[in-house]
Structure formats: structure tokens, C-alpha cells
Design a protein around this motif. Structure first.
Motif, mmCIF file in Angstrom:
data_model
loop_
_atom_site.group_PDB
_atom_site.id
_atom_site.type_symbol
_atom_site.label_atom_id
_atom_site.label_comp_id
_atom_site.label_asym_id
_atom_site.label_seq_id
_atom_site.Cartn_x
_atom_site.Cartn_y
_atom_site.Cartn_z
ATOM 1 N N LYS A 58 0.835 -1.210 0.000
ATOM 2 C CA LYS A 58 0.000 0.000 0.000
ATOM 3 C C LYS A 58 0.871 1.261 0.000
ATOM 4 N N GLU A 213 -2.443 -14.587 -17.419
ATOM 5 C CA GLU A 213 -3.378 -15.251 -16.498
ATOM 6 C C GLU A 213 -3.848 -16.565 -17.119
ATOM 7 N N VAL A 359 -10.728 -6.335 -0.633
ATOM 8 C CA VAL A 359 -10.377 -5.082 -1.303
ATOM 9 C C VAL A 359 -9.175 -5.316 -2.203
HETATM 10 P P1 NAI Z 1 -4.491 -14.960 -6.176
HETATM 11 O O1 NAI Z 1 -5.086 -16.254 -5.783
HETATM 12 O O2 NAI Z 1 -5.179 -13.706 -5.851
HETATM 13 O O3 NAI Z 1 -4.261 -14.928 -7.754
HETATM 14 C C1 NAI Z 1 -3.494 -15.883 -8.406
HETATM 15 C C2 NAI Z 1 -3.838 -15.859 -9.883
HETATM 16 O O4 NAI Z 1 -2.879 -16.632 -10.579
HETATM 17 C C3 NAI Z 1 -5.202 -16.458 -10.181
HETATM 18 O O5 NAI Z 1 -5.925 -15.578 -11.023
HETATM 19 C C4 NAI Z 1 -4.861 -17.772 -10.860
HETATM 20 O O6 NAI Z 1 -5.828 -18.171 -11.801
HETATM 21 C C5 NAI Z 1 -3.540 -17.452 -11.522
HETATM 22 N N1 NAI Z 1 -2.685 -18.602 -11.765
HETATM 23 C C6 NAI Z 1 -2.415 -19.634 -10.926
HETATM 24 N N2 NAI Z 1 -1.545 -20.488 -11.496
HETATM 25 C C7 NAI Z 1 -1.235 -19.981 -12.723
HETATM 26 C C8 NAI Z 1 -0.378 -20.390 -13.773
HETATM 27 N N3 NAI Z 1 0.353 -21.496 -13.689
HETATM 28 N N4 NAI Z 1 -0.328 -19.620 -14.891
HETATM 29 C C9 NAI Z 1 -1.048 -18.478 -14.995
HETATM 30 N N5 NAI Z 1 -1.887 -18.047 -14.018
HETATM 31 C C10 NAI Z 1 -1.967 -18.772 -12.903
HETATM 32 O O7 NAI Z 1 -2.999 -14.996 -5.568
HETATM 33 P P2 NAI Z 1 -1.910 -13.878 -5.387
HETATM 34 O O8 NAI Z 1 -2.172 -12.715 -6.270
HETATM 35 O O9 NAI Z 1 -0.615 -14.585 -5.464
HETATM 36 O O10 NAI Z 1 -2.148 -13.410 -3.904
HETATM 37 C C11 NAI Z 1 -2.139 -14.366 -2.855
HETATM 38 C C12 NAI Z 1 -3.120 -13.985 -1.803
HETATM 39 O O11 NAI Z 1 -2.607 -12.898 -1.038
HETATM 40 C C13 NAI Z 1 -4.453 -13.484 -2.335
HETATM 41 O O12 NAI Z 1 -5.323 -14.527 -2.653
HETATM 42 C C14 NAI Z 1 -4.964 -12.706 -1.181
HETATM 43 O O13 NAI Z 1 -5.575 -13.586 -0.287
HETATM 44 C C15 NAI Z 1 -3.691 -12.136 -0.565
HETATM 45 N N6 NAI Z 1 -3.551 -10.732 -0.987
HETATM 46 C C16 NAI Z 1 -4.519 -9.846 -0.618
HETATM 47 C C17 NAI Z 1 -4.442 -8.535 -0.995
HETATM 48 C C18 NAI Z 1 -5.535 -7.617 -0.617
HETATM 49 O O14 NAI Z 1 -6.352 -7.978 0.214
HETATM 50 N N7 NAI Z 1 -5.599 -6.411 -1.186
HETATM 51 C C19 NAI Z 1 -3.322 -8.016 -1.783
HETATM 52 C C20 NAI Z 1 -2.381 -9.055 -2.173
HETATM 53 C C21 NAI Z 1 -2.506 -10.345 -1.752
#
Ligand code: NAI
Ligand code: FAD
Length: 475
Positions: A58, A213, A359
Motif C-alpha cells: 500500500k 493469467e 479489497v
Molecule cells: P491470487 O489467488 O489472488 O491470484 C493468483 C492468480 O494466478 C489467479 O488468477 C490464478 O488463476 C492465476 N494462476 C495460478 N496459477 C497460474 C499459472 N500457472 N499460470 C497463470 N496463471 C496462474 O494470488 P496472489 O495474487 O498470489 O495473492 C495471494 C493472496 O494474497 C491473495 O489470494 C490474497 O488472499 C492475498 N492478498 C490480498 C491482498 C488484498 O487484500 N488487497 C493483496 C495481495 C494479496
């Protein structure tokens, strides 16, 4: 000789440190063990959230937003300036300072609440009549015993098979927050929360950003009307998001990284980038915890198995936050930490999983609580929808940010609010009203009848509630 406590918490992130504080407030003798090290090897309480997650991301989003405003929007207000330059080193130093303020704040809270802190890795040794024993190794070597142990060891970034993080070319969230100069070309894999937030930071600073993605749908968990609106805004900003790709070989060389992939049309593409951020989800942390010593059950993902009350299969051992099922969110971890401390005290701690807000801190921000339109359809629930665009909101016009809308979904028969979805300015703050409303089982009409300050963005919330009954006043 083992030190005896009432409660030992393993992990000092939002789940662990909040559980420790609540347990101390309830009169328990509490110890917290956390292994995170700052740049000089000292303790850095706050876990992923404070050190390489919520807080630093942030801070960078704020700095890059200011840069973007100065470059593209100040002129509309009559403010002219010379060439706007970004000192990335200063931006990172500010981010580090914000992180440190939070680390120090938690240390202060531990002292205030008389929580014993042990800097090191905690591992289970076994159980006896006096409780469960945890060995601490690191800056201090100690053995701690308590009748109740709360595991809050969090999660780590998931790497792509065969492409480990080197934090120079292939970055996890950790390296992504430490890039020392704006990359010319930045590739990201995964257009989830981290992909969009980190992609936005570096795009605003001038990088050519491509996000690959795997899924064919953009933000599949988000209400699709809201996701589509957000995608339009990201397209305009030049954030290139390719859906439905299959990532193939990734090569790391002296000049950066090449990512071979098959696009949604089945064509083979090779993407060159200076750096690659892999943001494809996170895995629970149980390495080094030695769960087998106490017979703690893990699921196939490596998460600690818990029931709805965060009880594990071992009496007296609890687990909260990213290391257990459910959304990986700091506030979810905190709620579970508080509830567990209260359950240990014989109280009725409670977490309402239906009202946990989400969010995404992009511009526009995306925020929601409750069910999406696609979920209601899948669940066979009859609903009414009402939307109100920020374009018709006076405060949004004055702010110069009229992107997006507020959307209400209410039960067709009872008018109870089932979900609220926002894309637009300050969605992160606006969503709080919807969470309160849903927690109190409010109807859309309840919100429509409440006086909202003028001019404020929250009037869009009231108008969206009015829209459920097809009687907006300003649209
Ligand atoms: P995410 O689960 O949000 O997104 C991962 C994305 O990668 C998904 O859209 C998925 O379909 C894609 N994906 C998975 N394997 C793949 C592959 N081999 N090739 C291409 N695409 C692929 O996970 P992310 O962004 O790593 O964040 C982890 C967690 O951290 C989030 O789920 C959230 O819980 C937390 N977080 C929360 C935030 C917030 O509340 N603002 C900010 C950042 C993270
Ligand atoms: P963690 O915060 O991961 O803390 C676990 C702690 O336990 C760590 O300090 C770790 O070192 C320590 N530990 C692990 N094993 C041991 C052991 N054996 N002994 C001693 N210590 C140990 N969530 C939001 O709600 N809002 C956001 O804006 C947001 N932004 C994010 C941005 C990024 C880039 C990332 C990666 C995550 C973000 N998250 C956000 C998710 C949020 O950070 C996590 O959900 C939250 O930190 C989970 O809290 P936790 O206490 O379960 O675990």
C-alpha cells in the motif's frame, strides 16, 4: 528447564500478534514466537502483512498514485510543474520506514500487554501433563510449555514448478517490493490480487507491464459486472492482461527473463522482460514447525486442518490465519486470532465468514462483501440488483474520479442485502458501511432511508440501495 505460559503463539503476523494481545487482555500469561528478521537480523514483528504484504504494497501504491496524479491529473486542476521524476530509492526508503513504524508499533503493544516475545523459529517437541512444548531456536534458544498453543505461521509465495524465486529476475511478493529501478518491461504471471496491485505500481511508474493469467475469466471471484468495469479501466491505463494463457518454458538469462506461453487463440508467444513477478497464490507455512511431534493433522495443501472454531485435531492446539482454510486476508487472520483467545477464556468468540470484506487496492479500487450475482444465480436465490455510477456523484466529480459504480444485491422477497460490490474511488473505505449493514442483516431499504453526508462518495452507496427499488434520485 521449560518456561511455562498459559498461551504460546507461534507466528507474529496479524493472526498471531492479535491473538497474543487479546489473550493477554483476557488475563493469560502469553508468549509469542516469531522468526522474521529485519535487514540487520533483528526482530520484525507483523509477519507477511507488515513486512512484505499489505503495508509495503500500500505504501508503494500510494507513492506511485501520487506520481501518476502529478503526471496526468494535476494539470486539470491548473497545477503546472516541470518534468515529474520518480526517485525509486526514496520511494523504497519511505516504504521501509512505514514498515518499521509498524514493526515497532507491535513491539510496543507487546510490552504494553506484558507479552513475552521470543525471536526465533518455534517447533513442536511433544505434549505432556503440563501442556504442549515448543522449542525456540534462533536469536534465543528456549523451551516453552503451555496448555494452549495457537499456530499462526502464515503463508509463503507459491513458485512455478522448475522456476524458483531468485528475487533478482524471478520475484515473489518480497522481491517485487524491492525493485530498485523501474523495469522497462515487466512480466507477471497471475492476474489475481498481487498481480494487479504490483502491476499497477510499476505501470504507473512507466514500465511496460504484461500480466499472463491462466484462467479465461478476469477476476473470476469478483462480481463480473464489476470485474468488467475494472478491466476497462486497466486497459485504458495500458496494463496488458492476457487471459487464458498456458505458461511454458521460462528462461532466466543475463538480460532478463523470457516466458514462452500459448495464448488463448492457441498461438505460441515468447515474452521478453527485464523482470518476472510470479503471483499465482500462496502456500501455508508449516516447514520447521514439526507438527508430527504432537500429531497435528495437515491437509493435502499442507494447511493445518481446523474446524469452524479453529480447533485442530489436537486438544489445546489451535490454528488461525493463512495457515488454515479460508481467504488469505489479514483481517480474517485477526478475527480468528481474537475469537480463539476468547474461546480459550471460555467465551463465545465468533467469526462471520459471510461478511469478510475483500479489497483490491488498484485504481479504481475494487471492494466487495457477500455473494456475487453469479454466485446467487448458481445458488438459485431470487434477488434484485441496484447500481449507481460514480459519474452521477457530485463528490466523485469534484475529486476528478468518476470511474465505476456501487452495486447492491438484495433478496427478492425480504430485501435483505446479500452482497455489495464496488469499483471506484475509495471503495476500500466505502465497503465498511456494507459490512456493517450485512452484519446487522439490514435490508437495502434500511440503507436507502439513512441520511448520508453530502457531498460524499457514500451517497453512491445510498443511491445504489435506492436503485434496488428502482428509485434513484440523482440518476
Ligand atoms: P491470487 O489467488 O489472488 O491470484 C493468483 C492468480 O494466478 C489467479 O488468477 C490464478 O488463476 C492465476 N494462476 C495460478 N496459477 C497460474 C499459472 N500457472 N499460470 C497463470 N496463471 C496462474 O494470488 P496472489 O495474487 O498470489 O495473492 C495471494 C493472496 O494474497 C491473495 O489470494 C490474497 O488472499 C492475498 N492478498 C490480498 C491482498 C488484498 O487484500 N488487497 C493483496 C495481495 C494479496
Ligand atoms: P503471516 O502474516 O504470514 O505471519 C506469519 C508469521 O509467522 C511470520 O512472521 C513468519 O515468519 C512466522 N513464522 C512462520 N513459521 C514460524 C515458526 N515455525 N516459528 C516462528 N515463526 C514462524 N491481506 C489483506 O487483508 N489486505 C491486503 O492489502 C493484503 N495485501 C497483501 C499484499 C501482498 C504482497 C501479500 C503477499 C499479502 C497481502 N495480504 C493482504 C495477505 C496478508 O498478508 C495475509 O493474509 C496475512 O499476513 C496472514 O496473516 P498470518 O498471521 O496468518 O500470517
Amino acid at each position: 528447564m521449560s518456561k511455562q505460559f498459559d498461551v504460546v503463539v507461534i507466528g507474529g503476523g496479524p493472526g498471531g500478534y492479535i491473538a497474543a494481545i487479546r489473550a493477554a487482555q483476557l488475563g493469560f500469561q502469553v508468549a509469542c514466537v516469531d522468526e522474521w528478521k529485519n535487514a540487520t537480523g533483528g526482530p520484525a514483528l507483523g509477519g507477511t502483512c507488515t513486512n512484505v504484504g499489505c503495508i509495503p504494497s500500500k505504501a508503494l501504491l500510494q507513492s506511485s498514485e501520487h506520481f501518476d496524479q502529478a503526471n496526468h491529473h494535476f494539470a486539470e486542476h491548473g497545477i503546472s510543474m516541470g518534468k515529474v521524476e520518480m526517485d525509486v530509492g526514496q520511494m523504497l526508503a519511505r516504504k521501509d520506514m512505514v514498515v518499521k513504524q509498524n514493526n515497532d508499533g507491535i513491539q510496543y503493544l507487546f510490552k504494553k500487554n506484558k507479552i513475552a516475545f521470543f525471536h526465533g523459529r518455534g517447533a513442536f517437541v511433544g505434549s505432556s501433563d503440563t501442556g504442549h512444548t515448543v522449542q525456540v531456536s534462533g536469536a534465543v534458544d528456549e523451551t516453552l510449555t503451555a496448555k494452549h498453543v495457537i499456530v499462526a505461521t502464515g503463508s509463503s509465495a507459491r513458485a512455478l514448478p522448475g522456476t524458483p524465486f531468485d528475487e533478482v529476475n524471478v520475484l515473489s511478493n518480497d522481491g517485487a517490493l524491492r525493485v530498485g529501478a523501474v523495469p522497462k518491461k515487466l512480466a507477471l504471471i497471475g492476474s489475481g490480487v498481487i498481480g494487479l496491485e504490483m502491476g499497477s505500481v510499476w505501470r504507473r511508474l512507466g514500465a511496460d507491464v504484461t500480466i499472463l493469467e491462466g484462467l479465461p475469466t478476469f477476476l473470476g471471484a469478483v462480481d463480473q459486472q464489476i470485474a468488467k468495469e475494472a478491466k476497462k479501466a486497466f486497459d485504458k491505463q495500458g496494463l496488458k492482461i492476457e487471459l487464458g494463457v498456458q505458461v511454458g518454458d521460462i528462461k532466466v538469462g543475463k538480460k532478463g527473463v523470457t516466458v514462452a506461453y500459448t495464448n488463448a487463440k492457441g498461438e505460441a508467444v515468447v515474452l521478453d522482460a527485464d523482470r518476472l513477478i510470479v503471483s499465482i497464490g500462496r502456500v501455508p507455512n508449516t516447514t520447521g514447525l514439526n507438527p508430527a511431534a504432537v500429531g497435528l493433522a495437515l491437509d493435502e495443501r499442507g494447511a493445518i486442518v481446523v474446524d469452524g472454531d479453529c480447533k485442530t485435531n489436537v486438544p489445546g492446539i489451535w490454528a488461525v490465519g493463512d495457515v488454515v482454510r479460508g481467504p488469505m486476508l489479514a483481517h480474517k487472520a485477526e478475527e480468528e486470532g481474537v475469537a480463539v483467545a476468547e474461546r480459550i477464556a471460555g467465551q463465545h468468540g465468533h467469526v462471520n465468514f459471510n461478511t469478510i470484506p475483500w479489497v483490491i487496492y488498484t485504481s479504481p479500487e475494487i471492494a466487495w462483501v457477500g455473494r456475487t450475482e453469479q454466485q446467487l444465480k448458481a445458488d438459485g436465490v431470487a434477488y434484485k440488483a441496484g447500481t449507481f455510477p460514480f459519474l452521477a456523484n457530485g463528490r466523485a466529480r469534484a475529486l476528478g474520479d468518476t470511474t465505476g459504480m456501487v452495486k447492491f444485491l438484495a433478496d427478492a422477497a425480504t430485501d435483505e442485502i446479500l452482497g455489495v460490490h464496488i469499483v471506484g474511488p475509495m471503495a476500500s473505505e466505502l465497503i465498511a458501511e456494507a459490512v456493517v449493514a450485512m452484519e446487522f442483516k439490514a435490508s437495502a431499504e434500511d440503507i436507502a432511508r439513512i441520511c448520508h453526508a453530502h457531498p460524499s462518495l457514500s451517497e453512491a452507496t445510498k443511491e445504489a440501495a435506492l436503485a434496488v427499488d428502482k428509485r434513484t434520485l440523482n440518476f
